[in-house]
Design a protein around this motif. Structure first.
Motif, PDB file in Angstrom:
ATOM      1  N   GLN A 143       0.849  -1.197   0.000  1.00 26.50           N
ATOM      2  CA  GLN A 143       0.000   0.000   0.000  1.00 26.50           C
ATOM      3  C   GLN A 143       0.880   1.241   0.000  1.00 26.50           C
ATOM      4  OE1 GLN A 143      -3.715   0.141   2.291  1.00 26.50           O
ATOM      5  NE2 GLN A 143      -2.978   2.022   3.266  1.00 26.50           N
ATOM      6  N   VAL A 144       0.559   2.174  -0.878  1.00 31.23           N
ATOM      7  CA  VAL A 144       1.315   3.417  -1.016  1.00 31.23           C
ATOM      8  C   VAL A 144       0.426   4.578  -0.586  1.00 31.23           C
ATOM      9  CG1 VAL A 144       2.579   4.917  -2.593  1.00 31.23           C
ATOM     10  CG2 VAL A 144       2.612   2.427  -2.936  1.00 31.23           C
ATOM     11  N   GLU A 145       0.872   5.356   0.372  1.00 33.39           N
ATOM     12  CA  GLU A 145       0.135   6.533   0.800  1.00 33.39           C
ATOM     13  C   GLU A 145       0.325   7.658  -0.211  1.00 33.39           C
ATOM     14  OE1 GLU A 145      -1.826   6.362   3.503  1.00 33.39           O
ATOM     15  OE2 GLU A 145      -1.144   4.281   3.680  1.00 33.39           O
ATOM     16  N   ILE A 146      -0.732   8.447  -0.428  1.00 32.80           N
ATOM     17  CA  ILE A 146      -0.660   9.613  -1.314  1.00 32.80           C
ATOM     18  C   ILE A 146      -0.796  10.846  -0.438  1.00 32.80           C
ATOM     19  CG2 ILE A 146      -1.678  10.786  -3.302  1.00 32.80           C
ATOM     20  CD1 ILE A 146      -2.765   8.082  -4.200  1.00 32.80           C
ATOM     21  N   THR A 147       0.230  11.656  -0.386  1.00 33.10           N
ATOM     22  CA  THR A 147       0.271  12.809   0.517  1.00 33.10           C
ATOM     23  C   THR A 147      -0.043  14.102  -0.239  1.00 33.10           C
ATOM     24  OG1 THR A 147       2.643  13.128   0.176  1.00 33.10           O
ATOM     25  CG2 THR A 147       1.983  11.637   1.945  1.00 33.10           C
ATOM     26  N   ASN A 148      -0.242  15.165   0.530  1.00 38.91           N
ATOM     27  CA  ASN A 148      -0.499  16.507  -0.012  1.00 38.91           C
ATOM     28  C   ASN A 148      -1.766  16.560  -0.857  1.00 38.91           C
ATOM     29  OD1 ASN A 148       1.919  17.376   1.191  1.00 38.91           O
ATOM     30  ND2 ASN A 148       3.106  16.862  -0.641  1.00 38.91           N
ATOM     31  N   VAL A 149      -2.747  15.730  -0.514  1.00 42.38           N
ATOM     32  CA  VAL A 149      -4.029  15.782  -1.211  1.00 42.38           C
ATOM     33  C   VAL A 149      -4.827  16.964  -0.673  1.00 42.38           C
ATOM     34  CG1 VAL A 149      -6.157  14.553  -1.742  1.00 42.38           C
ATOM     35  CG2 VAL A 149      -4.003  13.292  -1.532  1.00 42.38           C
ATOM     36  N   GLN A 150      -5.390  17.760  -1.568  1.00 42.85           N
ATOM     37  CA  GLN A 150      -6.165  18.930  -1.165  1.00 42.85           C
ATOM     38  C   GLN A 150      -7.648  18.567  -1.147  1.00 42.85           C
ATOM     39  OE1 GLN A 150      -4.881  21.930  -4.009  1.00 42.85           O
ATOM     40  NE2 GLN A 150      -3.423  22.724  -2.528  1.00 42.85           N
ATOM     41  N   TYR A 151      -8.281  18.729   0.017  1.00 44.84           N
ATOM     42  CA  TYR A 151      -9.679  18.350   0.201  1.00 44.84           C
ATOM     43  C   TYR A 151     -10.541  19.576   0.502  1.00 44.84           C
ATOM     44  CZ  TYR A 151      -8.248  13.436   0.806  1.00 44.84           C
ATOM     45  OH  TYR A 151      -7.742  12.176   0.636  1.00 44.84           O
ATOM     46  N   ASP A 152     -11.800  19.487   0.083  1.00 49.65           N
ATOM     47  CA  ASP A 152     -12.867  20.352   0.577  1.00 49.65           C
ATOM     48  C   ASP A 152     -13.827  19.456   1.343  1.00 49.65           C
ATOM     49  OD1 ASP A 152     -14.832  22.663   0.606  1.00 49.65           O
ATOM     50  OD2 ASP A 152     -15.988  21.134  -0.468  1.00 49.65           O
ATOM     51  N   TYR A 153     -14.146  19.817   2.585  1.00 50.85           N
ATOM     52  CA  TYR A 153     -14.991  18.985   3.433  1.00 50.85           C
ATOM     53  C   TYR A 153     -16.392  19.559   3.560  1.00 50.85           C
ATOM     54  CZ  TYR A 153     -10.953  16.359   5.241  1.00 50.85           C
ATOM     55  OH  TYR A 153      -9.861  15.551   5.372  1.00 50.85           O
ATOM     56  N   GLY A 154     -17.358  18.689   3.884  1.00 54.59           N
ATOM     57  CA  GLY A 154     -18.639  19.148   4.367  1.00 54.59           C
ATOM     58  C   GLY A 154     -18.483  19.703   5.772  1.00 54.59           C
ATOM     59  N   ASP A 155     -19.461  20.497   6.241  1.00 54.29           N
ATOM     60  CA  ASP A 155     -19.292  21.142   7.550  1.00 54.29           C
ATOM     61  C   ASP A 155     -20.494  20.948   8.469  1.00 54.29           C
ATOM     62  OD1 ASP A 155     -21.052  22.721   6.176  1.00 54.29           O
ATOM     63  OD2 ASP A 155     -19.807  24.534   6.187  1.00 54.29           O
ATOM     64  N   ALA A 190     -16.846  13.123   4.857  1.00 58.87           N
ATOM     65  CA  ALA A 190     -17.213  13.470   3.479  1.00 58.87           C
ATOM     66  C   ALA A 190     -16.304  14.584   2.981  1.00 58.87           C
ATOM     67  CB  ALA A 190     -18.666  13.907   3.415  1.00 58.87           C
ATOM     68  N   ALA A 191     -15.597  14.313   1.900  1.00 57.80           N
ATOM     69  CA  ALA A 191     -14.649  15.270   1.357  1.00 57.80           C
ATOM     70  C   ALA A 191     -14.595  15.112  -0.152  1.00 57.80           C
ATOM     71  CB  ALA A 191     -13.251  15.063   1.954  1.00 57.80           C
ATOM     72  N   SER A 192     -14.112  16.147  -0.808  1.00 53.42           N
ATOM     73  CA  SER A 192     -13.914  16.120  -2.257  1.00 53.42           C
ATOM     74  C   SER A 192     -12.539  16.687  -2.570  1.00 53.42           C
ATOM     75  CB  SER A 192     -14.980  16.962  -2.968  1.00 53.42           C
ATOM     76  OG  SER A 192     -16.281  16.497  -2.687  1.00 53.42           O
ATOM     77  N   THR A 193     -11.848  16.066  -3.526  1.00 51.60           N
ATOM     78  CA  THR A 193     -10.631  16.680  -4.023  1.00 51.60           C
ATOM     79  C   THR A 193     -11.008  17.784  -5.006  1.00 51.60           C
ATOM     80  OG1 THR A 193     -10.443  15.005  -5.772  1.00 51.60           O
ATOM     81  CG2 THR A 193      -9.260  14.605  -3.719  1.00 51.60           C
ATOM     82  N   LEU A 194     -10.171  18.781  -5.110  1.00 53.05           N
ATOM     83  CA  LEU A 194     -10.482  19.960  -5.912  1.00 53.05           C
ATOM     84  C   LEU A 194     -10.159  19.722  -7.376  1.00 53.05           C
ATOM     85  CD1 LEU A 194      -9.207  22.803  -3.562  1.00 53.05           C
ATOM     86  CD2 LEU A 194     -11.266  21.396  -3.410  1.00 53.05           C
ATOM     87  N   PHE A 195     -10.965  20.338  -8.258  1.00 52.14           N
ATOM     88  CA  PHE A 195     -10.754  20.208  -9.702  1.00 52.14           C
ATOM     89  C   PHE A 195     -11.290  21.463 -10.363  1.00 52.14           C
ATOM     90  CE2 PHE A 195     -11.843  18.184 -13.919  1.00 52.14           C
ATOM     91  CZ  PHE A 195     -10.518  17.949 -14.284  1.00 52.14           C
ATOM     92  N   ALA A 196     -10.438  22.157 -11.088  1.00 54.70           N
ATOM     93  CA  ALA A 196     -10.822  23.424 -11.693  1.00 54.70           C
ATOM     94  C   ALA A 196     -12.021  23.249 -12.615  1.00 54.70           C
ATOM     95  CB  ALA A 196      -9.648  24.018 -12.472  1.00 54.70           C
ATOM     96  N   GLY A 197     -13.028  24.066 -12.412  1.00 59.68           N
ATOM     97  CA  GLY A 197     -14.191  24.061 -13.287  1.00 59.68           C
ATOM     98  C   GLY A 197     -15.339  23.200 -12.822  1.00 59.68           C
ATOM     99  N   VAL A 198     -15.145  22.389 -11.781  1.00 60.07           N
ATOM    100  CA  VAL A 198     -16.222  21.544 -11.246  1.00 60.07           C
ATOM    101  C   VAL A 198     -16.466  21.966  -9.801  1.00 60.07           C
ATOM    102  CG1 VAL A 198     -16.999  19.208 -10.733  1.00 60.07           C
ATOM    103  CG2 VAL A 198     -15.608  19.627 -12.763  1.00 60.07           C
ATOM    104  N   ASN A 199     -17.553  22.689  -9.569  1.00 56.03           N
ATOM    105  CA  ASN A 199     -17.837  23.153  -8.212  1.00 56.03           C
ATOM    106  C   ASN A 199     -19.318  23.426  -8.054  1.00 56.03           C
ATOM    107  OD1 ASN A 199     -16.507  25.637  -9.830  1.00 56.03           O
ATOM    108  ND2 ASN A 199     -18.233  26.398  -8.619  1.00 56.03           N
TER     109      ASN A 199
END
Length: 597
Positions: A242-254, A270-279
């Protein structure tokens, strides 16, 4: 005569036989069932003998205790509930080579039992003999020594050596695996958590892999990678890391942390990774290290704009009714996106109960831009109007991820809202609509009842972001009859204009209806007018024109026509519809209609 081994001396009354139907095996970790048969020709029950079992492969073990004993055959069982099991009297599980078990009784005739064997790395056979037999029954005091005729042949199992993965990589990087050696294999296959099969590079004997994590891998924050080697005889060996993926940018529910199993980070929040143009809404989300949970679900600030208001203050909808949640989303990316919503109707701290997931998932095409989408619910009997409850909205390029109210979703946004209604409004609104009328826009709305209503304010916008008041009109105040209102906006700009209606009661409480869109300058003077009940009159049709009605999921729905230009929506749920006019095979008008809100 047993299947294999030595024959009983003449006159001996008790004999034993062993049969293993499996002919070959891939060795350790593979099992075979052995059947042991005891024949007692003495005509009497023989008591207090001893069973001697022996496995001839050094690394073979017993994979069970004796089981399936014939009636009358008694071999004392071990106490499997003893904490020391299997190292207790009468236990053979996980042991190898020689074991001895007491046989309390052997009935006359033929008896059988079964025992499972973990096959070793070489040919494996089971030998069996009965000791401590009275010499009047078997002169030597023993039965014959029996075994299977051939045993189980161990096939070649591949060996994977030097399998090493990096412990972690930064988000955006690749995983590179080299230096592996494989022997005894005819082929090899790589796989990951999200990809079932990868060819990889290198050779069968020296496989290598360069892997780019998928968006869901990145959202999960890790990826498991497996290498499977397969021999020509069908035996396999697998190594996994298993390989960990670091520095992932998340937006969370609140919403309060109970909605994410009381954990405010990934996983499982509940979280989402960021992607330009999808929000969601118009404003792109920022990054968060942890979820900003709060009772008012307002930890995300101004970027929380999928709904026009937080708290959400729509009146409580009736049980069994269709509720439409007008949800704003943007997709200006080159990927298809998916929108789904949740309402915790019973206020029990999760979105998992029946009816709490929206009836529809909206598919948003690439480059679709900004739009308001109708998320539909059927209000369940369990709706709790005595306390606050919460809304969760998820947008992602992964259709499966939005169907889960918690955990990570790749490339999108997650937003939460508190629903804090003050109860039913003084005004029961039947509809709010608008159409082009010459160079102006005619707005119409209808109320079923009014109790303590004060006035209506009409607001207009060109971008769905900023609404400006353009007119105010007194309300009926108190009425139990249907009341119709209309307003002519003769200063509406040409193009698409958005309107919303603000209803204010005598106590200052206010609710919004809409927004609706009106195209000023529609083709050939075609426009829509609300009729009695749930009917729509289409003005400006020619005799050969065809009509279609399309819901917000993009589906063309069957419609009833009470006249050629009157659409009957009485069987359709509240929501937003597109009325399309087709003339000689060409679409000449697409008109937006809001039914019931």
């Amino acid at each position: 005569m047993p299947v294999a081994g030595t024959a009983c001396p003449p006159g001996d009354q008790i004999s034993i036989a062993v049969n293993i139907p499996t002919a070959s095996s891939c060795g350790n970790g593979n099992y075979a069932q052995a059947t042991v048969t005891i024949t007692n020709n003495s005509g009497a029950t023989v008591s207090n003998t001893q069973l001697h079992l022996f496995l001839d492969a050094s690394d073979a073990t017993y994979a069970s205790e004796p089981y399936g004993l014939s009636a009358g055959l008694s071999i004392p069982a071990p106490n499997v509930l003893d904490p020391a099991y299997p190292f207790v009297p009468n236990a053979i599980f996980l042991q190898g080579a020689d074991v001895f078990l007491p046989i309390t009784s052997i009935p006359p005739g033929t008896s059988t039992f079964f025992v499972d064997i973990n096959i070793g790395s070489t040919t494996t056979n089971l030998f069996a003999q009965i000791d401590s037999i009275h010499t009047a029954i078997n002169a030597s005091g023993q039965s014959n020594l029996a075994s299977d005729a051939t045993g189980v042949t161990a096939l070649t199992v591949p060996v994977i050596s030097n399998f090493n993965c990096p412990g972690s990589i930064a988000s955006g990087g690749n995983i590179v695996i080299t230096g592996i050696s494989v022997s005894g294999a005819a082929s090899r296959t790589w796989s990951t958590t999200t990809v079932a099969s990868l060819a990889g590079t290198g050779t069968v004997a020296a496989p290598t892999l360069t892997y780019t994590p998928t968006p869901i891998d990145v959202a999960n924050g890790f990826v498991a990678i497996s290498l499977t080697a397969l021999s020509a005889s069908g035996c396999d060996a697998t190594e996994t890391c298993q390989v960990e993926i670091t520095n992932v940018q998340y937006d969370y529910g609140d919403a309060p942390v109970v909605y994410d199993l009381n954990i405010n980070y990934q996983p499982p929040a509940a979280a989402s990774t960021l992607f330009a143009g999808v929000n969601l809404g118009v404003l792109a989300p920022g990054t968060e290290v942890l979820a900003n949970n709060s009772v008012m679900a307002d930890g995300d600030g101004n970027e929380e704009d999928a709904l026009l208001f937080n708290p959400w203050t729509d009146p409580w909808p009736p049980i069994g009714s269709t509720y439409v949640l007008p949800t704003r989303a943007t997709n200006s990316s080159s990927q298809q996106a998916y929108l789904h919503a949740y309402v915790d109707w019973d206020a029990d701290g999760d979105f998992l109960d029946v009816g709490e997931s929206s009836l529809n998932t909206v598919v948003i095409p690439p480059l679709a831009g900004f739009a308001v989408h109708s998320m539909q619910f059927t209000v369940p009997p369990s709706v709790n109007t005595a306390s606050l409850f919460y809304i969760r909205i998820r947008l992602s390029v992964d259709s499966a991820a939005v169907m889960v109210p918690y955990m990570a979703a790749p490339r999108g946004e997650t937003e939460d809202y508190v629903w804090a209604s003050v109860g039913p409004l003084p005004v029961e609104m039947l509809g709010f609509s608008g159409h082009a009328e010459g160079n102006a826009v005619r707005l119409e709305w209808t109320t079923a009842t009014e109790t303590g209503s004060d006035h209506f304010e009409v607001e207009r916008s060109r971008d769905m972001l900023t609404f400006d008041p353009i007119a105010s009109m007194p309300a009926a105040g108190y009425s139990q009859a249907t009341t119709d209102y209309d307003l002519l906006d003769d200063e509406a700009p040409v193009g698409i204009d958005y309107y919303r209606l603000k209803q204010v009661d005598l106590n200052g409480e206010a609710r919004y209806h809409g927004p609706i869109a009106v195209s000023l300058g529609a083709a050939d003077g075609i426009w829509l007018q609300h009729m009695d009940g749930r009917s729509v009159f289409v003005h400006g049709l020619e005799d050969t024109d065809d009509l279609q009605v399309i819901d917000m999921a993009g589906r063309t729905i069957p419609i009833g026509l009470t006249a050629r230009n009157v659409i009957d929506l009485s069987t359709r749920p509240d929501g937003v519809y597109l009325v399309r006019v087709i003339r000689q095979g060409i679409v000449v008008a697409d008109l937006r209609w809001v039914e019931g809100r």
